[in-house]
Design a protein around this motif. Sequence first.
Motif, short mmCIF file in Angstrom:
data_model
loop_
_atom_site.label_atom_id
_atom_site.label_comp_id
_atom_site.label_asym_id
_atom_site.label_seq_id
_atom_site.Cartn_x
_atom_site.Cartn_y
_atom_site.Cartn_z
N MET A 54 0.85 -1.21 0.00
CA MET A 54 0.00 0.00 0.00
C MET A 54 0.88 1.25 0.00
O MET A 54 1.86 1.33 0.73
N LYS A 55 0.54 2.21 -0.77
CA LYS A 55 1.30 3.45 -0.84
C LYS A 55 1.19 4.23 0.46
O LYS A 55 0.13 4.40 1.01
N LYS A 56 2.34 4.70 0.95
CA LYS A 56 2.36 5.50 2.17
C LYS A 56 2.64 6.95 1.82
O LYS A 56 3.48 7.25 0.99
N LEU A 57 1.94 7.84 2.46
CA LEU A 57 2.09 9.26 2.19
C LEU A 57 2.46 9.98 3.47
O LEU A 57 1.84 9.78 4.50
N SER A 58 3.48 10.79 3.42
CA SER A 58 3.88 11.56 4.59
C SER A 58 3.89 13.03 4.23
O SER A 58 4.52 13.43 3.25
N LEU A 59 3.17 13.82 4.99
CA LEU A 59 3.12 15.26 4.75
C LEU A 59 3.70 15.97 5.96
O LEU A 59 3.14 15.91 7.04
N LEU A 60 4.84 16.59 5.79
CA LEU A 60 5.49 17.30 6.89
C LEU A 60 5.26 18.79 6.72
O LEU A 60 5.67 19.39 5.73
N LEU A 73 -1.37 14.36 -4.65
CA LEU A 73 -0.97 13.36 -3.65
C LEU A 73 -2.20 12.72 -2.99
O LEU A 73 -2.25 11.50 -2.79
N MET A 74 -3.17 13.55 -2.66
CA MET A 74 -4.37 13.03 -2.00
C MET A 74 -5.14 12.07 -2.91
O MET A 74 -5.59 11.00 -2.48
N TYR A 75 -5.30 12.44 -4.18
CA TYR A 75 -6.06 11.60 -5.10
C TYR A 75 -5.31 10.33 -5.46
O TYR A 75 -5.93 9.29 -5.72
N ILE A 76 -3.98 10.40 -5.51
CA ILE A 76 -3.19 9.19 -5.77
C ILE A 76 -3.37 8.20 -4.61
O ILE A 76 -3.56 7.00 -4.82
N LYS A 77 -3.33 8.72 -3.40
CA LYS A 77 -3.50 7.86 -2.22
C LYS A 77 -4.91 7.26 -2.19
O LYS A 77 -5.10 6.08 -1.91
N ASP A 78 -5.90 8.08 -2.53
CA ASP A 78 -7.30 7.64 -2.45
C ASP A 78 -7.73 6.86 -3.69
O ASP A 78 -8.79 6.25 -3.69
N LYS A 79 -6.87 6.91 -4.74
CA LYS A 79 -7.22 6.27 -6.02
C LYS A 79 -8.55 6.81 -6.56
O LYS A 79 -9.41 6.08 -7.03
N SER A 80 -8.73 8.13 -6.42
CA SER A 80 -9.96 8.76 -6.91
C SER A 80 -9.58 10.08 -7.59
O SER A 80 -8.42 10.45 -7.68
N GLY A 81 -10.60 10.79 -8.05
CA GLY A 81 -10.34 12.09 -8.64
C GLY A 81 -9.50 11.98 -9.91
O GLY A 81 -9.47 10.95 -10.58
N LYS A 116 12.83 24.84 -11.97
CA LYS A 116 13.16 23.52 -11.45
C LYS A 116 12.29 23.26 -10.22
O LYS A 116 12.51 23.81 -9.16
N CYS A 117 11.28 22.43 -10.40
CA CYS A 117 10.32 22.22 -9.32
C CYS A 117 10.29 20.76 -8.90
O CYS A 117 10.81 19.88 -9.59
N ALA A 118 9.68 20.52 -7.75
CA ALA A 118 9.56 19.16 -7.24
C ALA A 118 8.77 18.30 -8.22
O ALA A 118 7.81 18.75 -8.83
N SER A 119 9.18 17.06 -8.39
CA SER A 119 8.55 16.17 -9.36
C SER A 119 7.35 15.44 -8.77
O SER A 119 7.36 15.03 -7.62
N LEU A 120 6.31 15.32 -9.58
CA LEU A 120 5.14 14.53 -9.19
C LEU A 120 4.95 13.32 -10.10
O LEU A 120 4.16 12.43 -9.80
N ARG A 121 5.68 13.31 -11.22
CA ARG A 121 5.48 12.26 -12.22
C ARG A 121 5.72 10.87 -11.63
O ARG A 121 5.02 9.91 -11.95
N ASP A 122 6.75 10.75 -10.77
CA ASP A 122 7.08 9.44 -10.20
C ASP A 122 5.95 8.90 -9.33
O ASP A 122 5.79 7.69 -9.17
N ASP A 123 5.15 9.82 -8.74
CA ASP A 123 4.04 9.38 -7.89
C ASP A 123 2.93 8.72 -8.70
O ASP A 123 2.12 7.98 -8.14
#
Length: 370
Positions: free
Chosen positions: A1-7, A209-217, A234-241
């Motif tokens: 299961m995918k784990k998500l951490s938001l700091l 991130l929220m929709y990837i975790k929930d598999k919705s949207g 140069k911004c943070a990547s989301l493609r790998d998620d």
Amino acid sequence: MKKLSLLSLLFVFFFLAGCASTKVDLEAEKYFSEGNYSASASVIQKSINKKNPPIDKALDVAILNHYSKNYLQSSKDFNKTDRQMEDAYTKSISKSTGAASLNENISDYTGNVYEYLLINAFNSLNYYNMGEFDEALVEIRKIENKQKEYISKYGELALQDLDIDTETLTESAKTMNVNMREVYRQTPRKPTEDDIYKDSAFAHYLAALMYIKDKSGTPELHVREYEAINRGIKCASLRDDLKIPSGMGRLDFVSLAGKIIRRKEGTVYFPSFAANGTPIFLTSVTIGDITIPAFRLKYVYPYVEADKNGNLVKPSDSISSIKVTLSDGSNARLNLIEWFDEAVQKDVALRARKDFIRSIFRSTTKKLPL
């Protein structure tokens, strides 16, 4: 299961309404600098009307409670402030194209468009940290609705010219010998389409991130929007998620850090100053049986400080980069998600001209006897 951490790390976001000057401001910032966020929130909370707090202070308290990990109270604060800002913005939309009037109170802080969006982003983090993921998704959907129904409308109206009672202004200036041509030479530039804050990269990042975790949207849509906003940066990547193999996970660090730039008050005087810096005053004016003593007029507008090359002047304690160190000793530097200094710069550019013209109208006409 995918784990998500938001700091949610140190991020002075809502301390931007003005320079600290009161005893309360100084005490609150002292506690904040020490990392005692609950004490900082308490100091501000005690100084305001709890039933109807000013928006800027309410935002301060909400974000400080978030830092204190008092997520439930922070959520309540954000929900209340969201309603306040919605009401304030409904009024400001009509006011943005309305006529300047003598009874406008420019000291009332109504918030900014990017704050209006980020209230829900932070509230989503509150619910996420409380384990209420469905409620976290509700906040994300609120952001989507605001982006569709509100932001474009506000931007369109914000570019329209202000309606000024030119007859009253001309008469007042003539009576008091005010050279309006000289005054208007100081007017800030007219804003353009580029000055409208239309979207939040951070909100799209969080939504993805929220929709990837929930598999919705539609996480792919938010990834595309996020990349479009930060095009060329140069911004943070989301493609790998978007392409995590089944049974595998990915750890995402979202670090909100540094002090945002503060807007300042620009001042124009008429008459101005002599060569030696001595203020010049207009001679007294007699209207009927009323005499107005020698005076000078003050006009104000917001601005953000920049150096001679046009680069924004950052706070002295700004954070330029963040490094994350993992338990195995490896580390990585985080890339930009959204640069909020640009949001402040856009907001100031959008408001400066109208605020200056309103100030001209008020200051020039208020001395006339009614």
